[in-house]
Write a protein that holds these residues in place. Structure first.
Motif, PDB file in Angstrom:
ATOM      1  N   ASP A  14      25.672  56.571 138.336  1.00 55.38           N
ATOM      2  CA  ASP A  14      25.821  55.505 137.355  1.00 55.38           C
ATOM      3  C   ASP A  14      24.442  55.243 136.765  1.00 55.38           C
ATOM      4  N   ALA A  15      24.207  55.715 135.547  1.00 53.20           N
ATOM      5  CA  ALA A  15      22.875  55.635 134.941  1.00 53.20           C
ATOM      6  C   ALA A  15      22.400  54.202 134.788  1.00 53.20           C
ATOM      7  N   ARG A  16      23.305  53.290 134.430  1.00 55.02           N
ATOM      8  CA  ARG A  16      22.895  51.902 134.241  1.00 55.02           C
ATOM      9  C   ARG A  16      22.464  51.258 135.558  1.00 55.02           C
ATOM     10  N   ARG A  17      23.255  51.469 136.599  1.00 54.05           N
ATOM     11  CA  ARG A  17      22.889  50.917 137.902  1.00 54.05           C
ATOM     12  C   ARG A  17      21.597  51.530 138.411  1.00 54.05           C
ATOM     13  N   PHE A  18      21.429  52.831 138.164  1.00 50.60           N
ATOM     14  CA  PHE A  18      20.208  53.515 138.586  1.00 50.60           C
ATOM     15  C   PHE A  18      18.990  52.902 137.887  1.00 50.60           C
ATOM     16  N   LYS A  19      19.079  52.712 136.572  1.00 50.04           N
ATOM     17  CA  LYS A  19      17.954  52.134 135.835  1.00 50.04           C
ATOM     18  C   LYS A  19      17.669  50.708 136.303  1.00 50.04           C
ATOM     19  N   ALA A  20      18.713  49.955 136.572  1.00 49.12           N
ATOM     20  CA  ALA A  20      18.524  48.578 137.035  1.00 49.12           C
ATOM     21  C   ALA A  20      17.803  48.548 138.379  1.00 49.12           C
ATOM     22  N   MET A  21      18.169  49.477 139.282  1.00 51.47           N
ATOM     23  CA  MET A  21      17.509  49.534 140.576  1.00 51.47           C
ATOM     24  C   MET A  21      16.058  49.972 140.429  1.00 51.47           C
ATOM     25  N   GLU A  22      15.801  50.957 139.560  1.00 58.69           N
ATOM     26  CA  GLU A  22      14.427  51.399 139.335  1.00 58.69           C
ATOM     27  C   GLU A  22      13.583  50.268 138.748  1.00 58.69           C
ATOM     28  N   ARG A  23      14.151  49.568 137.797  1.00 60.25           N
ATOM     29  CA  ARG A  23      13.428  48.459 137.180  1.00 60.25           C
ATOM     30  C   ARG A  23      13.071  47.407 138.222  1.00 60.25           C
ATOM     31  N   PHE A 134      11.530  63.245 135.887  1.00 60.39           N
ATOM     32  CA  PHE A 134      12.598  63.326 136.887  1.00 60.39           C
ATOM     33  C   PHE A 134      13.257  61.970 137.134  1.00 60.39           C
ATOM     34  N   ILE A 135      12.609  60.886 136.707  1.00 56.83           N
ATOM     35  CA  ILE A 135      13.183  59.556 136.888  1.00 56.83           C
ATOM     36  C   ILE A 135      14.252  59.272 135.834  1.00 56.83           C
ATOM     37  N   PHE A 136      14.120  59.862 134.658  1.00 61.68           N
ATOM     38  CA  PHE A 136      15.042  59.552 133.576  1.00 61.68           C
ATOM     39  C   PHE A 136      16.431  60.103 133.895  1.00 61.68           C
ATOM     40  N   PRO A 137      17.473  59.273 133.825  1.00 55.51           N
ATOM     41  CA  PRO A 137      18.829  59.758 134.098  1.00 55.51           C
ATOM     42  C   PRO A 137      19.244  60.905 133.183  1.00 55.51           C
ATOM     43  N   HIS A 138      18.794  60.867 131.926  1.00 59.70           N
ATOM     44  CA  HIS A 138      19.110  61.912 130.960  1.00 59.70           C
ATOM     45  C   HIS A 138      17.799  62.447 130.377  1.00 59.70           C
ATOM     46  N   PRO A 139      17.094  63.295 131.090  1.00 55.45           N
ATOM     47  CA  PRO A 139      15.787  63.767 130.610  1.00 55.45           C
ATOM     48  C   PRO A 139      15.862  64.484 129.278  1.00 55.45           C
ATOM     49  N   GLU A 140      17.009  65.113 129.003  1.00 52.33           N
ATOM     50  CA  GLU A 140      17.131  65.787 127.711  1.00 52.33           C
ATOM     51  C   GLU A 140      17.087  64.784 126.561  1.00 52.33           C
ATOM     52  N   ARG A 141      17.602  63.574 126.785  1.00 50.89           N
ATOM     53  CA  ARG A 141      17.527  62.538 125.749  1.00 50.89           C
ATOM     54  C   ARG A 141      16.094  62.053 125.571  1.00 50.89           C
ATOM     55  N   ALA A 142      15.397  61.887 126.684  1.00 52.12           N
ATOM     56  CA  ALA A 142      14.006  61.455 126.608  1.00 52.12           C
ATOM     57  C   ALA A 142      13.158  62.491 125.877  1.00 52.12           C
ATOM     58  N   LEU A 143      13.388  63.763 126.160  1.00 52.81           N
ATOM     59  CA  LEU A 143      12.628  64.811 125.475  1.00 52.81           C
ATOM     60  C   LEU A 143      12.965  64.864 123.993  1.00 52.81           C
ATOM     61  N   ALA A 144      14.220  64.622 123.654  1.00 48.35           N
ATOM     62  CA  ALA A 144      14.599  64.577 122.237  1.00 48.35           C
ATOM     63  C   ALA A 144      13.883  63.430 121.533  1.00 48.35           C
ATOM     64  N   PRO A 184      22.658  56.504 149.679  1.00 49.09           N
ATOM     65  CA  PRO A 184      22.449  55.274 148.898  1.00 49.09           C
ATOM     66  C   PRO A 184      23.677  54.894 148.087  1.00 49.09           C
ATOM     67  N   LYS A 185      23.878  53.591 147.909  1.00 52.30           N
ATOM     68  CA  LYS A 185      25.006  53.119 147.102  1.00 52.30           C
ATOM     69  C   LYS A 185      24.835  53.510 145.640  1.00 52.30           C
ATOM     70  N   VAL A 186      23.574  53.525 145.179  1.00 54.10           N
ATOM     71  CA  VAL A 186      23.273  53.964 143.815  1.00 54.10           C
ATOM     72  C   VAL A 186      22.685  55.364 143.911  1.00 54.10           C
ATOM     73  N   ALA A 187      23.460  56.370 143.505  1.00 51.34           N
ATOM     74  CA  ALA A 187      23.017  57.755 143.619  1.00 51.34           C
ATOM     75  C   ALA A 187      21.738  57.973 142.825  1.00 51.34           C
ATOM     76  N   ARG A 188      20.876  58.861 143.341  1.00 50.31           N
ATOM     77  CA  ARG A 188      19.579  59.118 142.711  1.00 50.31           C
ATOM     78  C   ARG A 188      19.415  60.605 142.462  1.00 50.31           C
ATOM     79  N   PRO A 189      18.971  60.998 141.256  1.00 47.70           N
ATOM     80  CA  PRO A 189      18.631  62.402 141.035  1.00 47.70           C
ATOM     81  C   PRO A 189      17.386  62.759 141.841  1.00 47.70           C
ATOM     82  N   SER A 190      17.264  64.003 142.232  1.00 45.44           N
ATOM     83  CA  SER A 190      16.123  64.430 143.040  1.00 45.44           C
ATOM     84  C   SER A 190      14.827  64.367 142.245  1.00 45.44           C
ATOM     85  N   VAL A 191      13.781  63.865 142.871  1.00 38.59           N
ATOM     86  CA  VAL A 191      12.475  63.835 142.208  1.00 38.59           C
ATOM     87  C   VAL A 191      11.867  65.230 142.121  1.00 38.59           C
TER      88      VAL A 191
END
Length: 288
Positions: A14-23, A134-144, A184-191
């Motif tokens: 869940d990208a939104r939950r992931f970002k909220a936890m990172e924040r 590696f932190i960005f849920p959608h790195p391809e969007r960040a690179l764009a 973890p309850k909020v899944a995390r992509p590998s660093v």
């Protein structure tokens, strides 16, 4: 299974939950993250060198945290240049602004999501992203977005952790967490998902960048004891630090004990530990 650049397709992500936890996590550790900058000084220098900064350039620093890279970049583009430091964690930005003070060459700080930048097309000459892709849920969007805001011929410089086995600085603590805690309850992509040079090369190529250069940067961090290592890991861990901070004290103590056992192979013979890390530093250009 999701590709390295598309963790959001993995079940349970869940990208939104992931970002909220990172924040929340990075807001929690802002001051300590800044205090640990000396541990990563070699990597910061390598990234800034790859960026090929010079006076007068306009620089965007993504996931800037407390502006550690941004502060040094601002000095390199003076006079006449500018640096905008962005992050989703407001406490990180406030910490950076506090430490920079009112210096004339200090960067500007603004809250922003790297996947949705509120900047005009072709508005910057350089983009920096230190230990961030590696932190960005959608790195391809960040690179764009990076490519969009760069001028033609503009340059991006970024760093990522290397393959898992080459980064005991991170994986020693992560291994203990995996052994002792449930998933973890909020899944995390590998660093470590961009730790192989070819994977990173392919991602940058797919994003439309050219003249890609990827070089390893290896360094070691010295710690006076296992507790110092564990605290340094938490001071880098963002969302993971937030989750661990919510655990019962007994569980946190068990993690500390497990880390101490796992660090024995990195003993320096003087009561401390020397723990290595391998990173990749990449530079690429938007086609002119």
């Amino acid at each position: 299974m999701a590709s390295p650049s598309e963790p959001s397709s993995a079940a349970g992500f869940d990208a939104r939950r992931f970002k909220a936890m990172e924040r929340a996590g990075f807001n929690r550790i802002a001051a300590r993250y800044a205090d640990g900058a000396h541990l990563r000084a070699e990597l910061a220098a390598a990234l800034l060198d790859a960026a090929a900064l010079e006076p007068g350039l306009r620089v965007l620093d993504l996931a800037s945290g407390p502006g550690l890279l941004a502060r040094d970049a601002a000095l390199q583009v003076a006079p006449g240049g500018s640096v905008l430091a962005t992050d989703i964690a407001e406490a990180m930005l406030a910490e950076g602004a506090r430490r920079c003070g009112g210096h004339a060459d200090a960067p500007c700080f603004a809250a922003a999501d790297a996947e949705h930048l509120c900047l005009a097309d072709t508005s910057v000459d350089r983009v920096l992203a230190g230990l961030a892709l590696f932190i960005f849920p959608h790195p391809e969007r960040a690179l764009a977005e990076m490519r969009r805001v760069l001028v033609p011929g503009g340059r991006v410089a970024l760093s990522v952790w290397g393959p898992r086995e080459s980064v005991p600085l991170i994986h020693r603590a992560q291994d203990c967490i995996t052994r002792l805690l449930p998933p973890p309850k909020v899944a995390r992509p590998s660093v470590f998902r961009f730790g192989e040079a070819q994977v990173l090369q392919d991602l940058l190529t797919q994003a439309g960048f050219v003249d890609i250069e990827i070089r390893p940067c290896e360094f070691s961090c010295h710690f006076d004891g296992a507790d110092a290592y564990w605290q340094a890991f938490l001071d880098l861990a963002g969302g993971a630090a937030e989750a661990i901070g919510r655990l019962p004290e007994a569980t946190r103590q068990a993690l500390r004990a497990a880390v101490a056992d796992d660090l024995t192979s990195h003993a320096d013979g003087h009561g401390g530990f020397s723990v290595p890390a391998r990173t990749l530093v990449a530079a690429a250009q938007r086609p002119a």
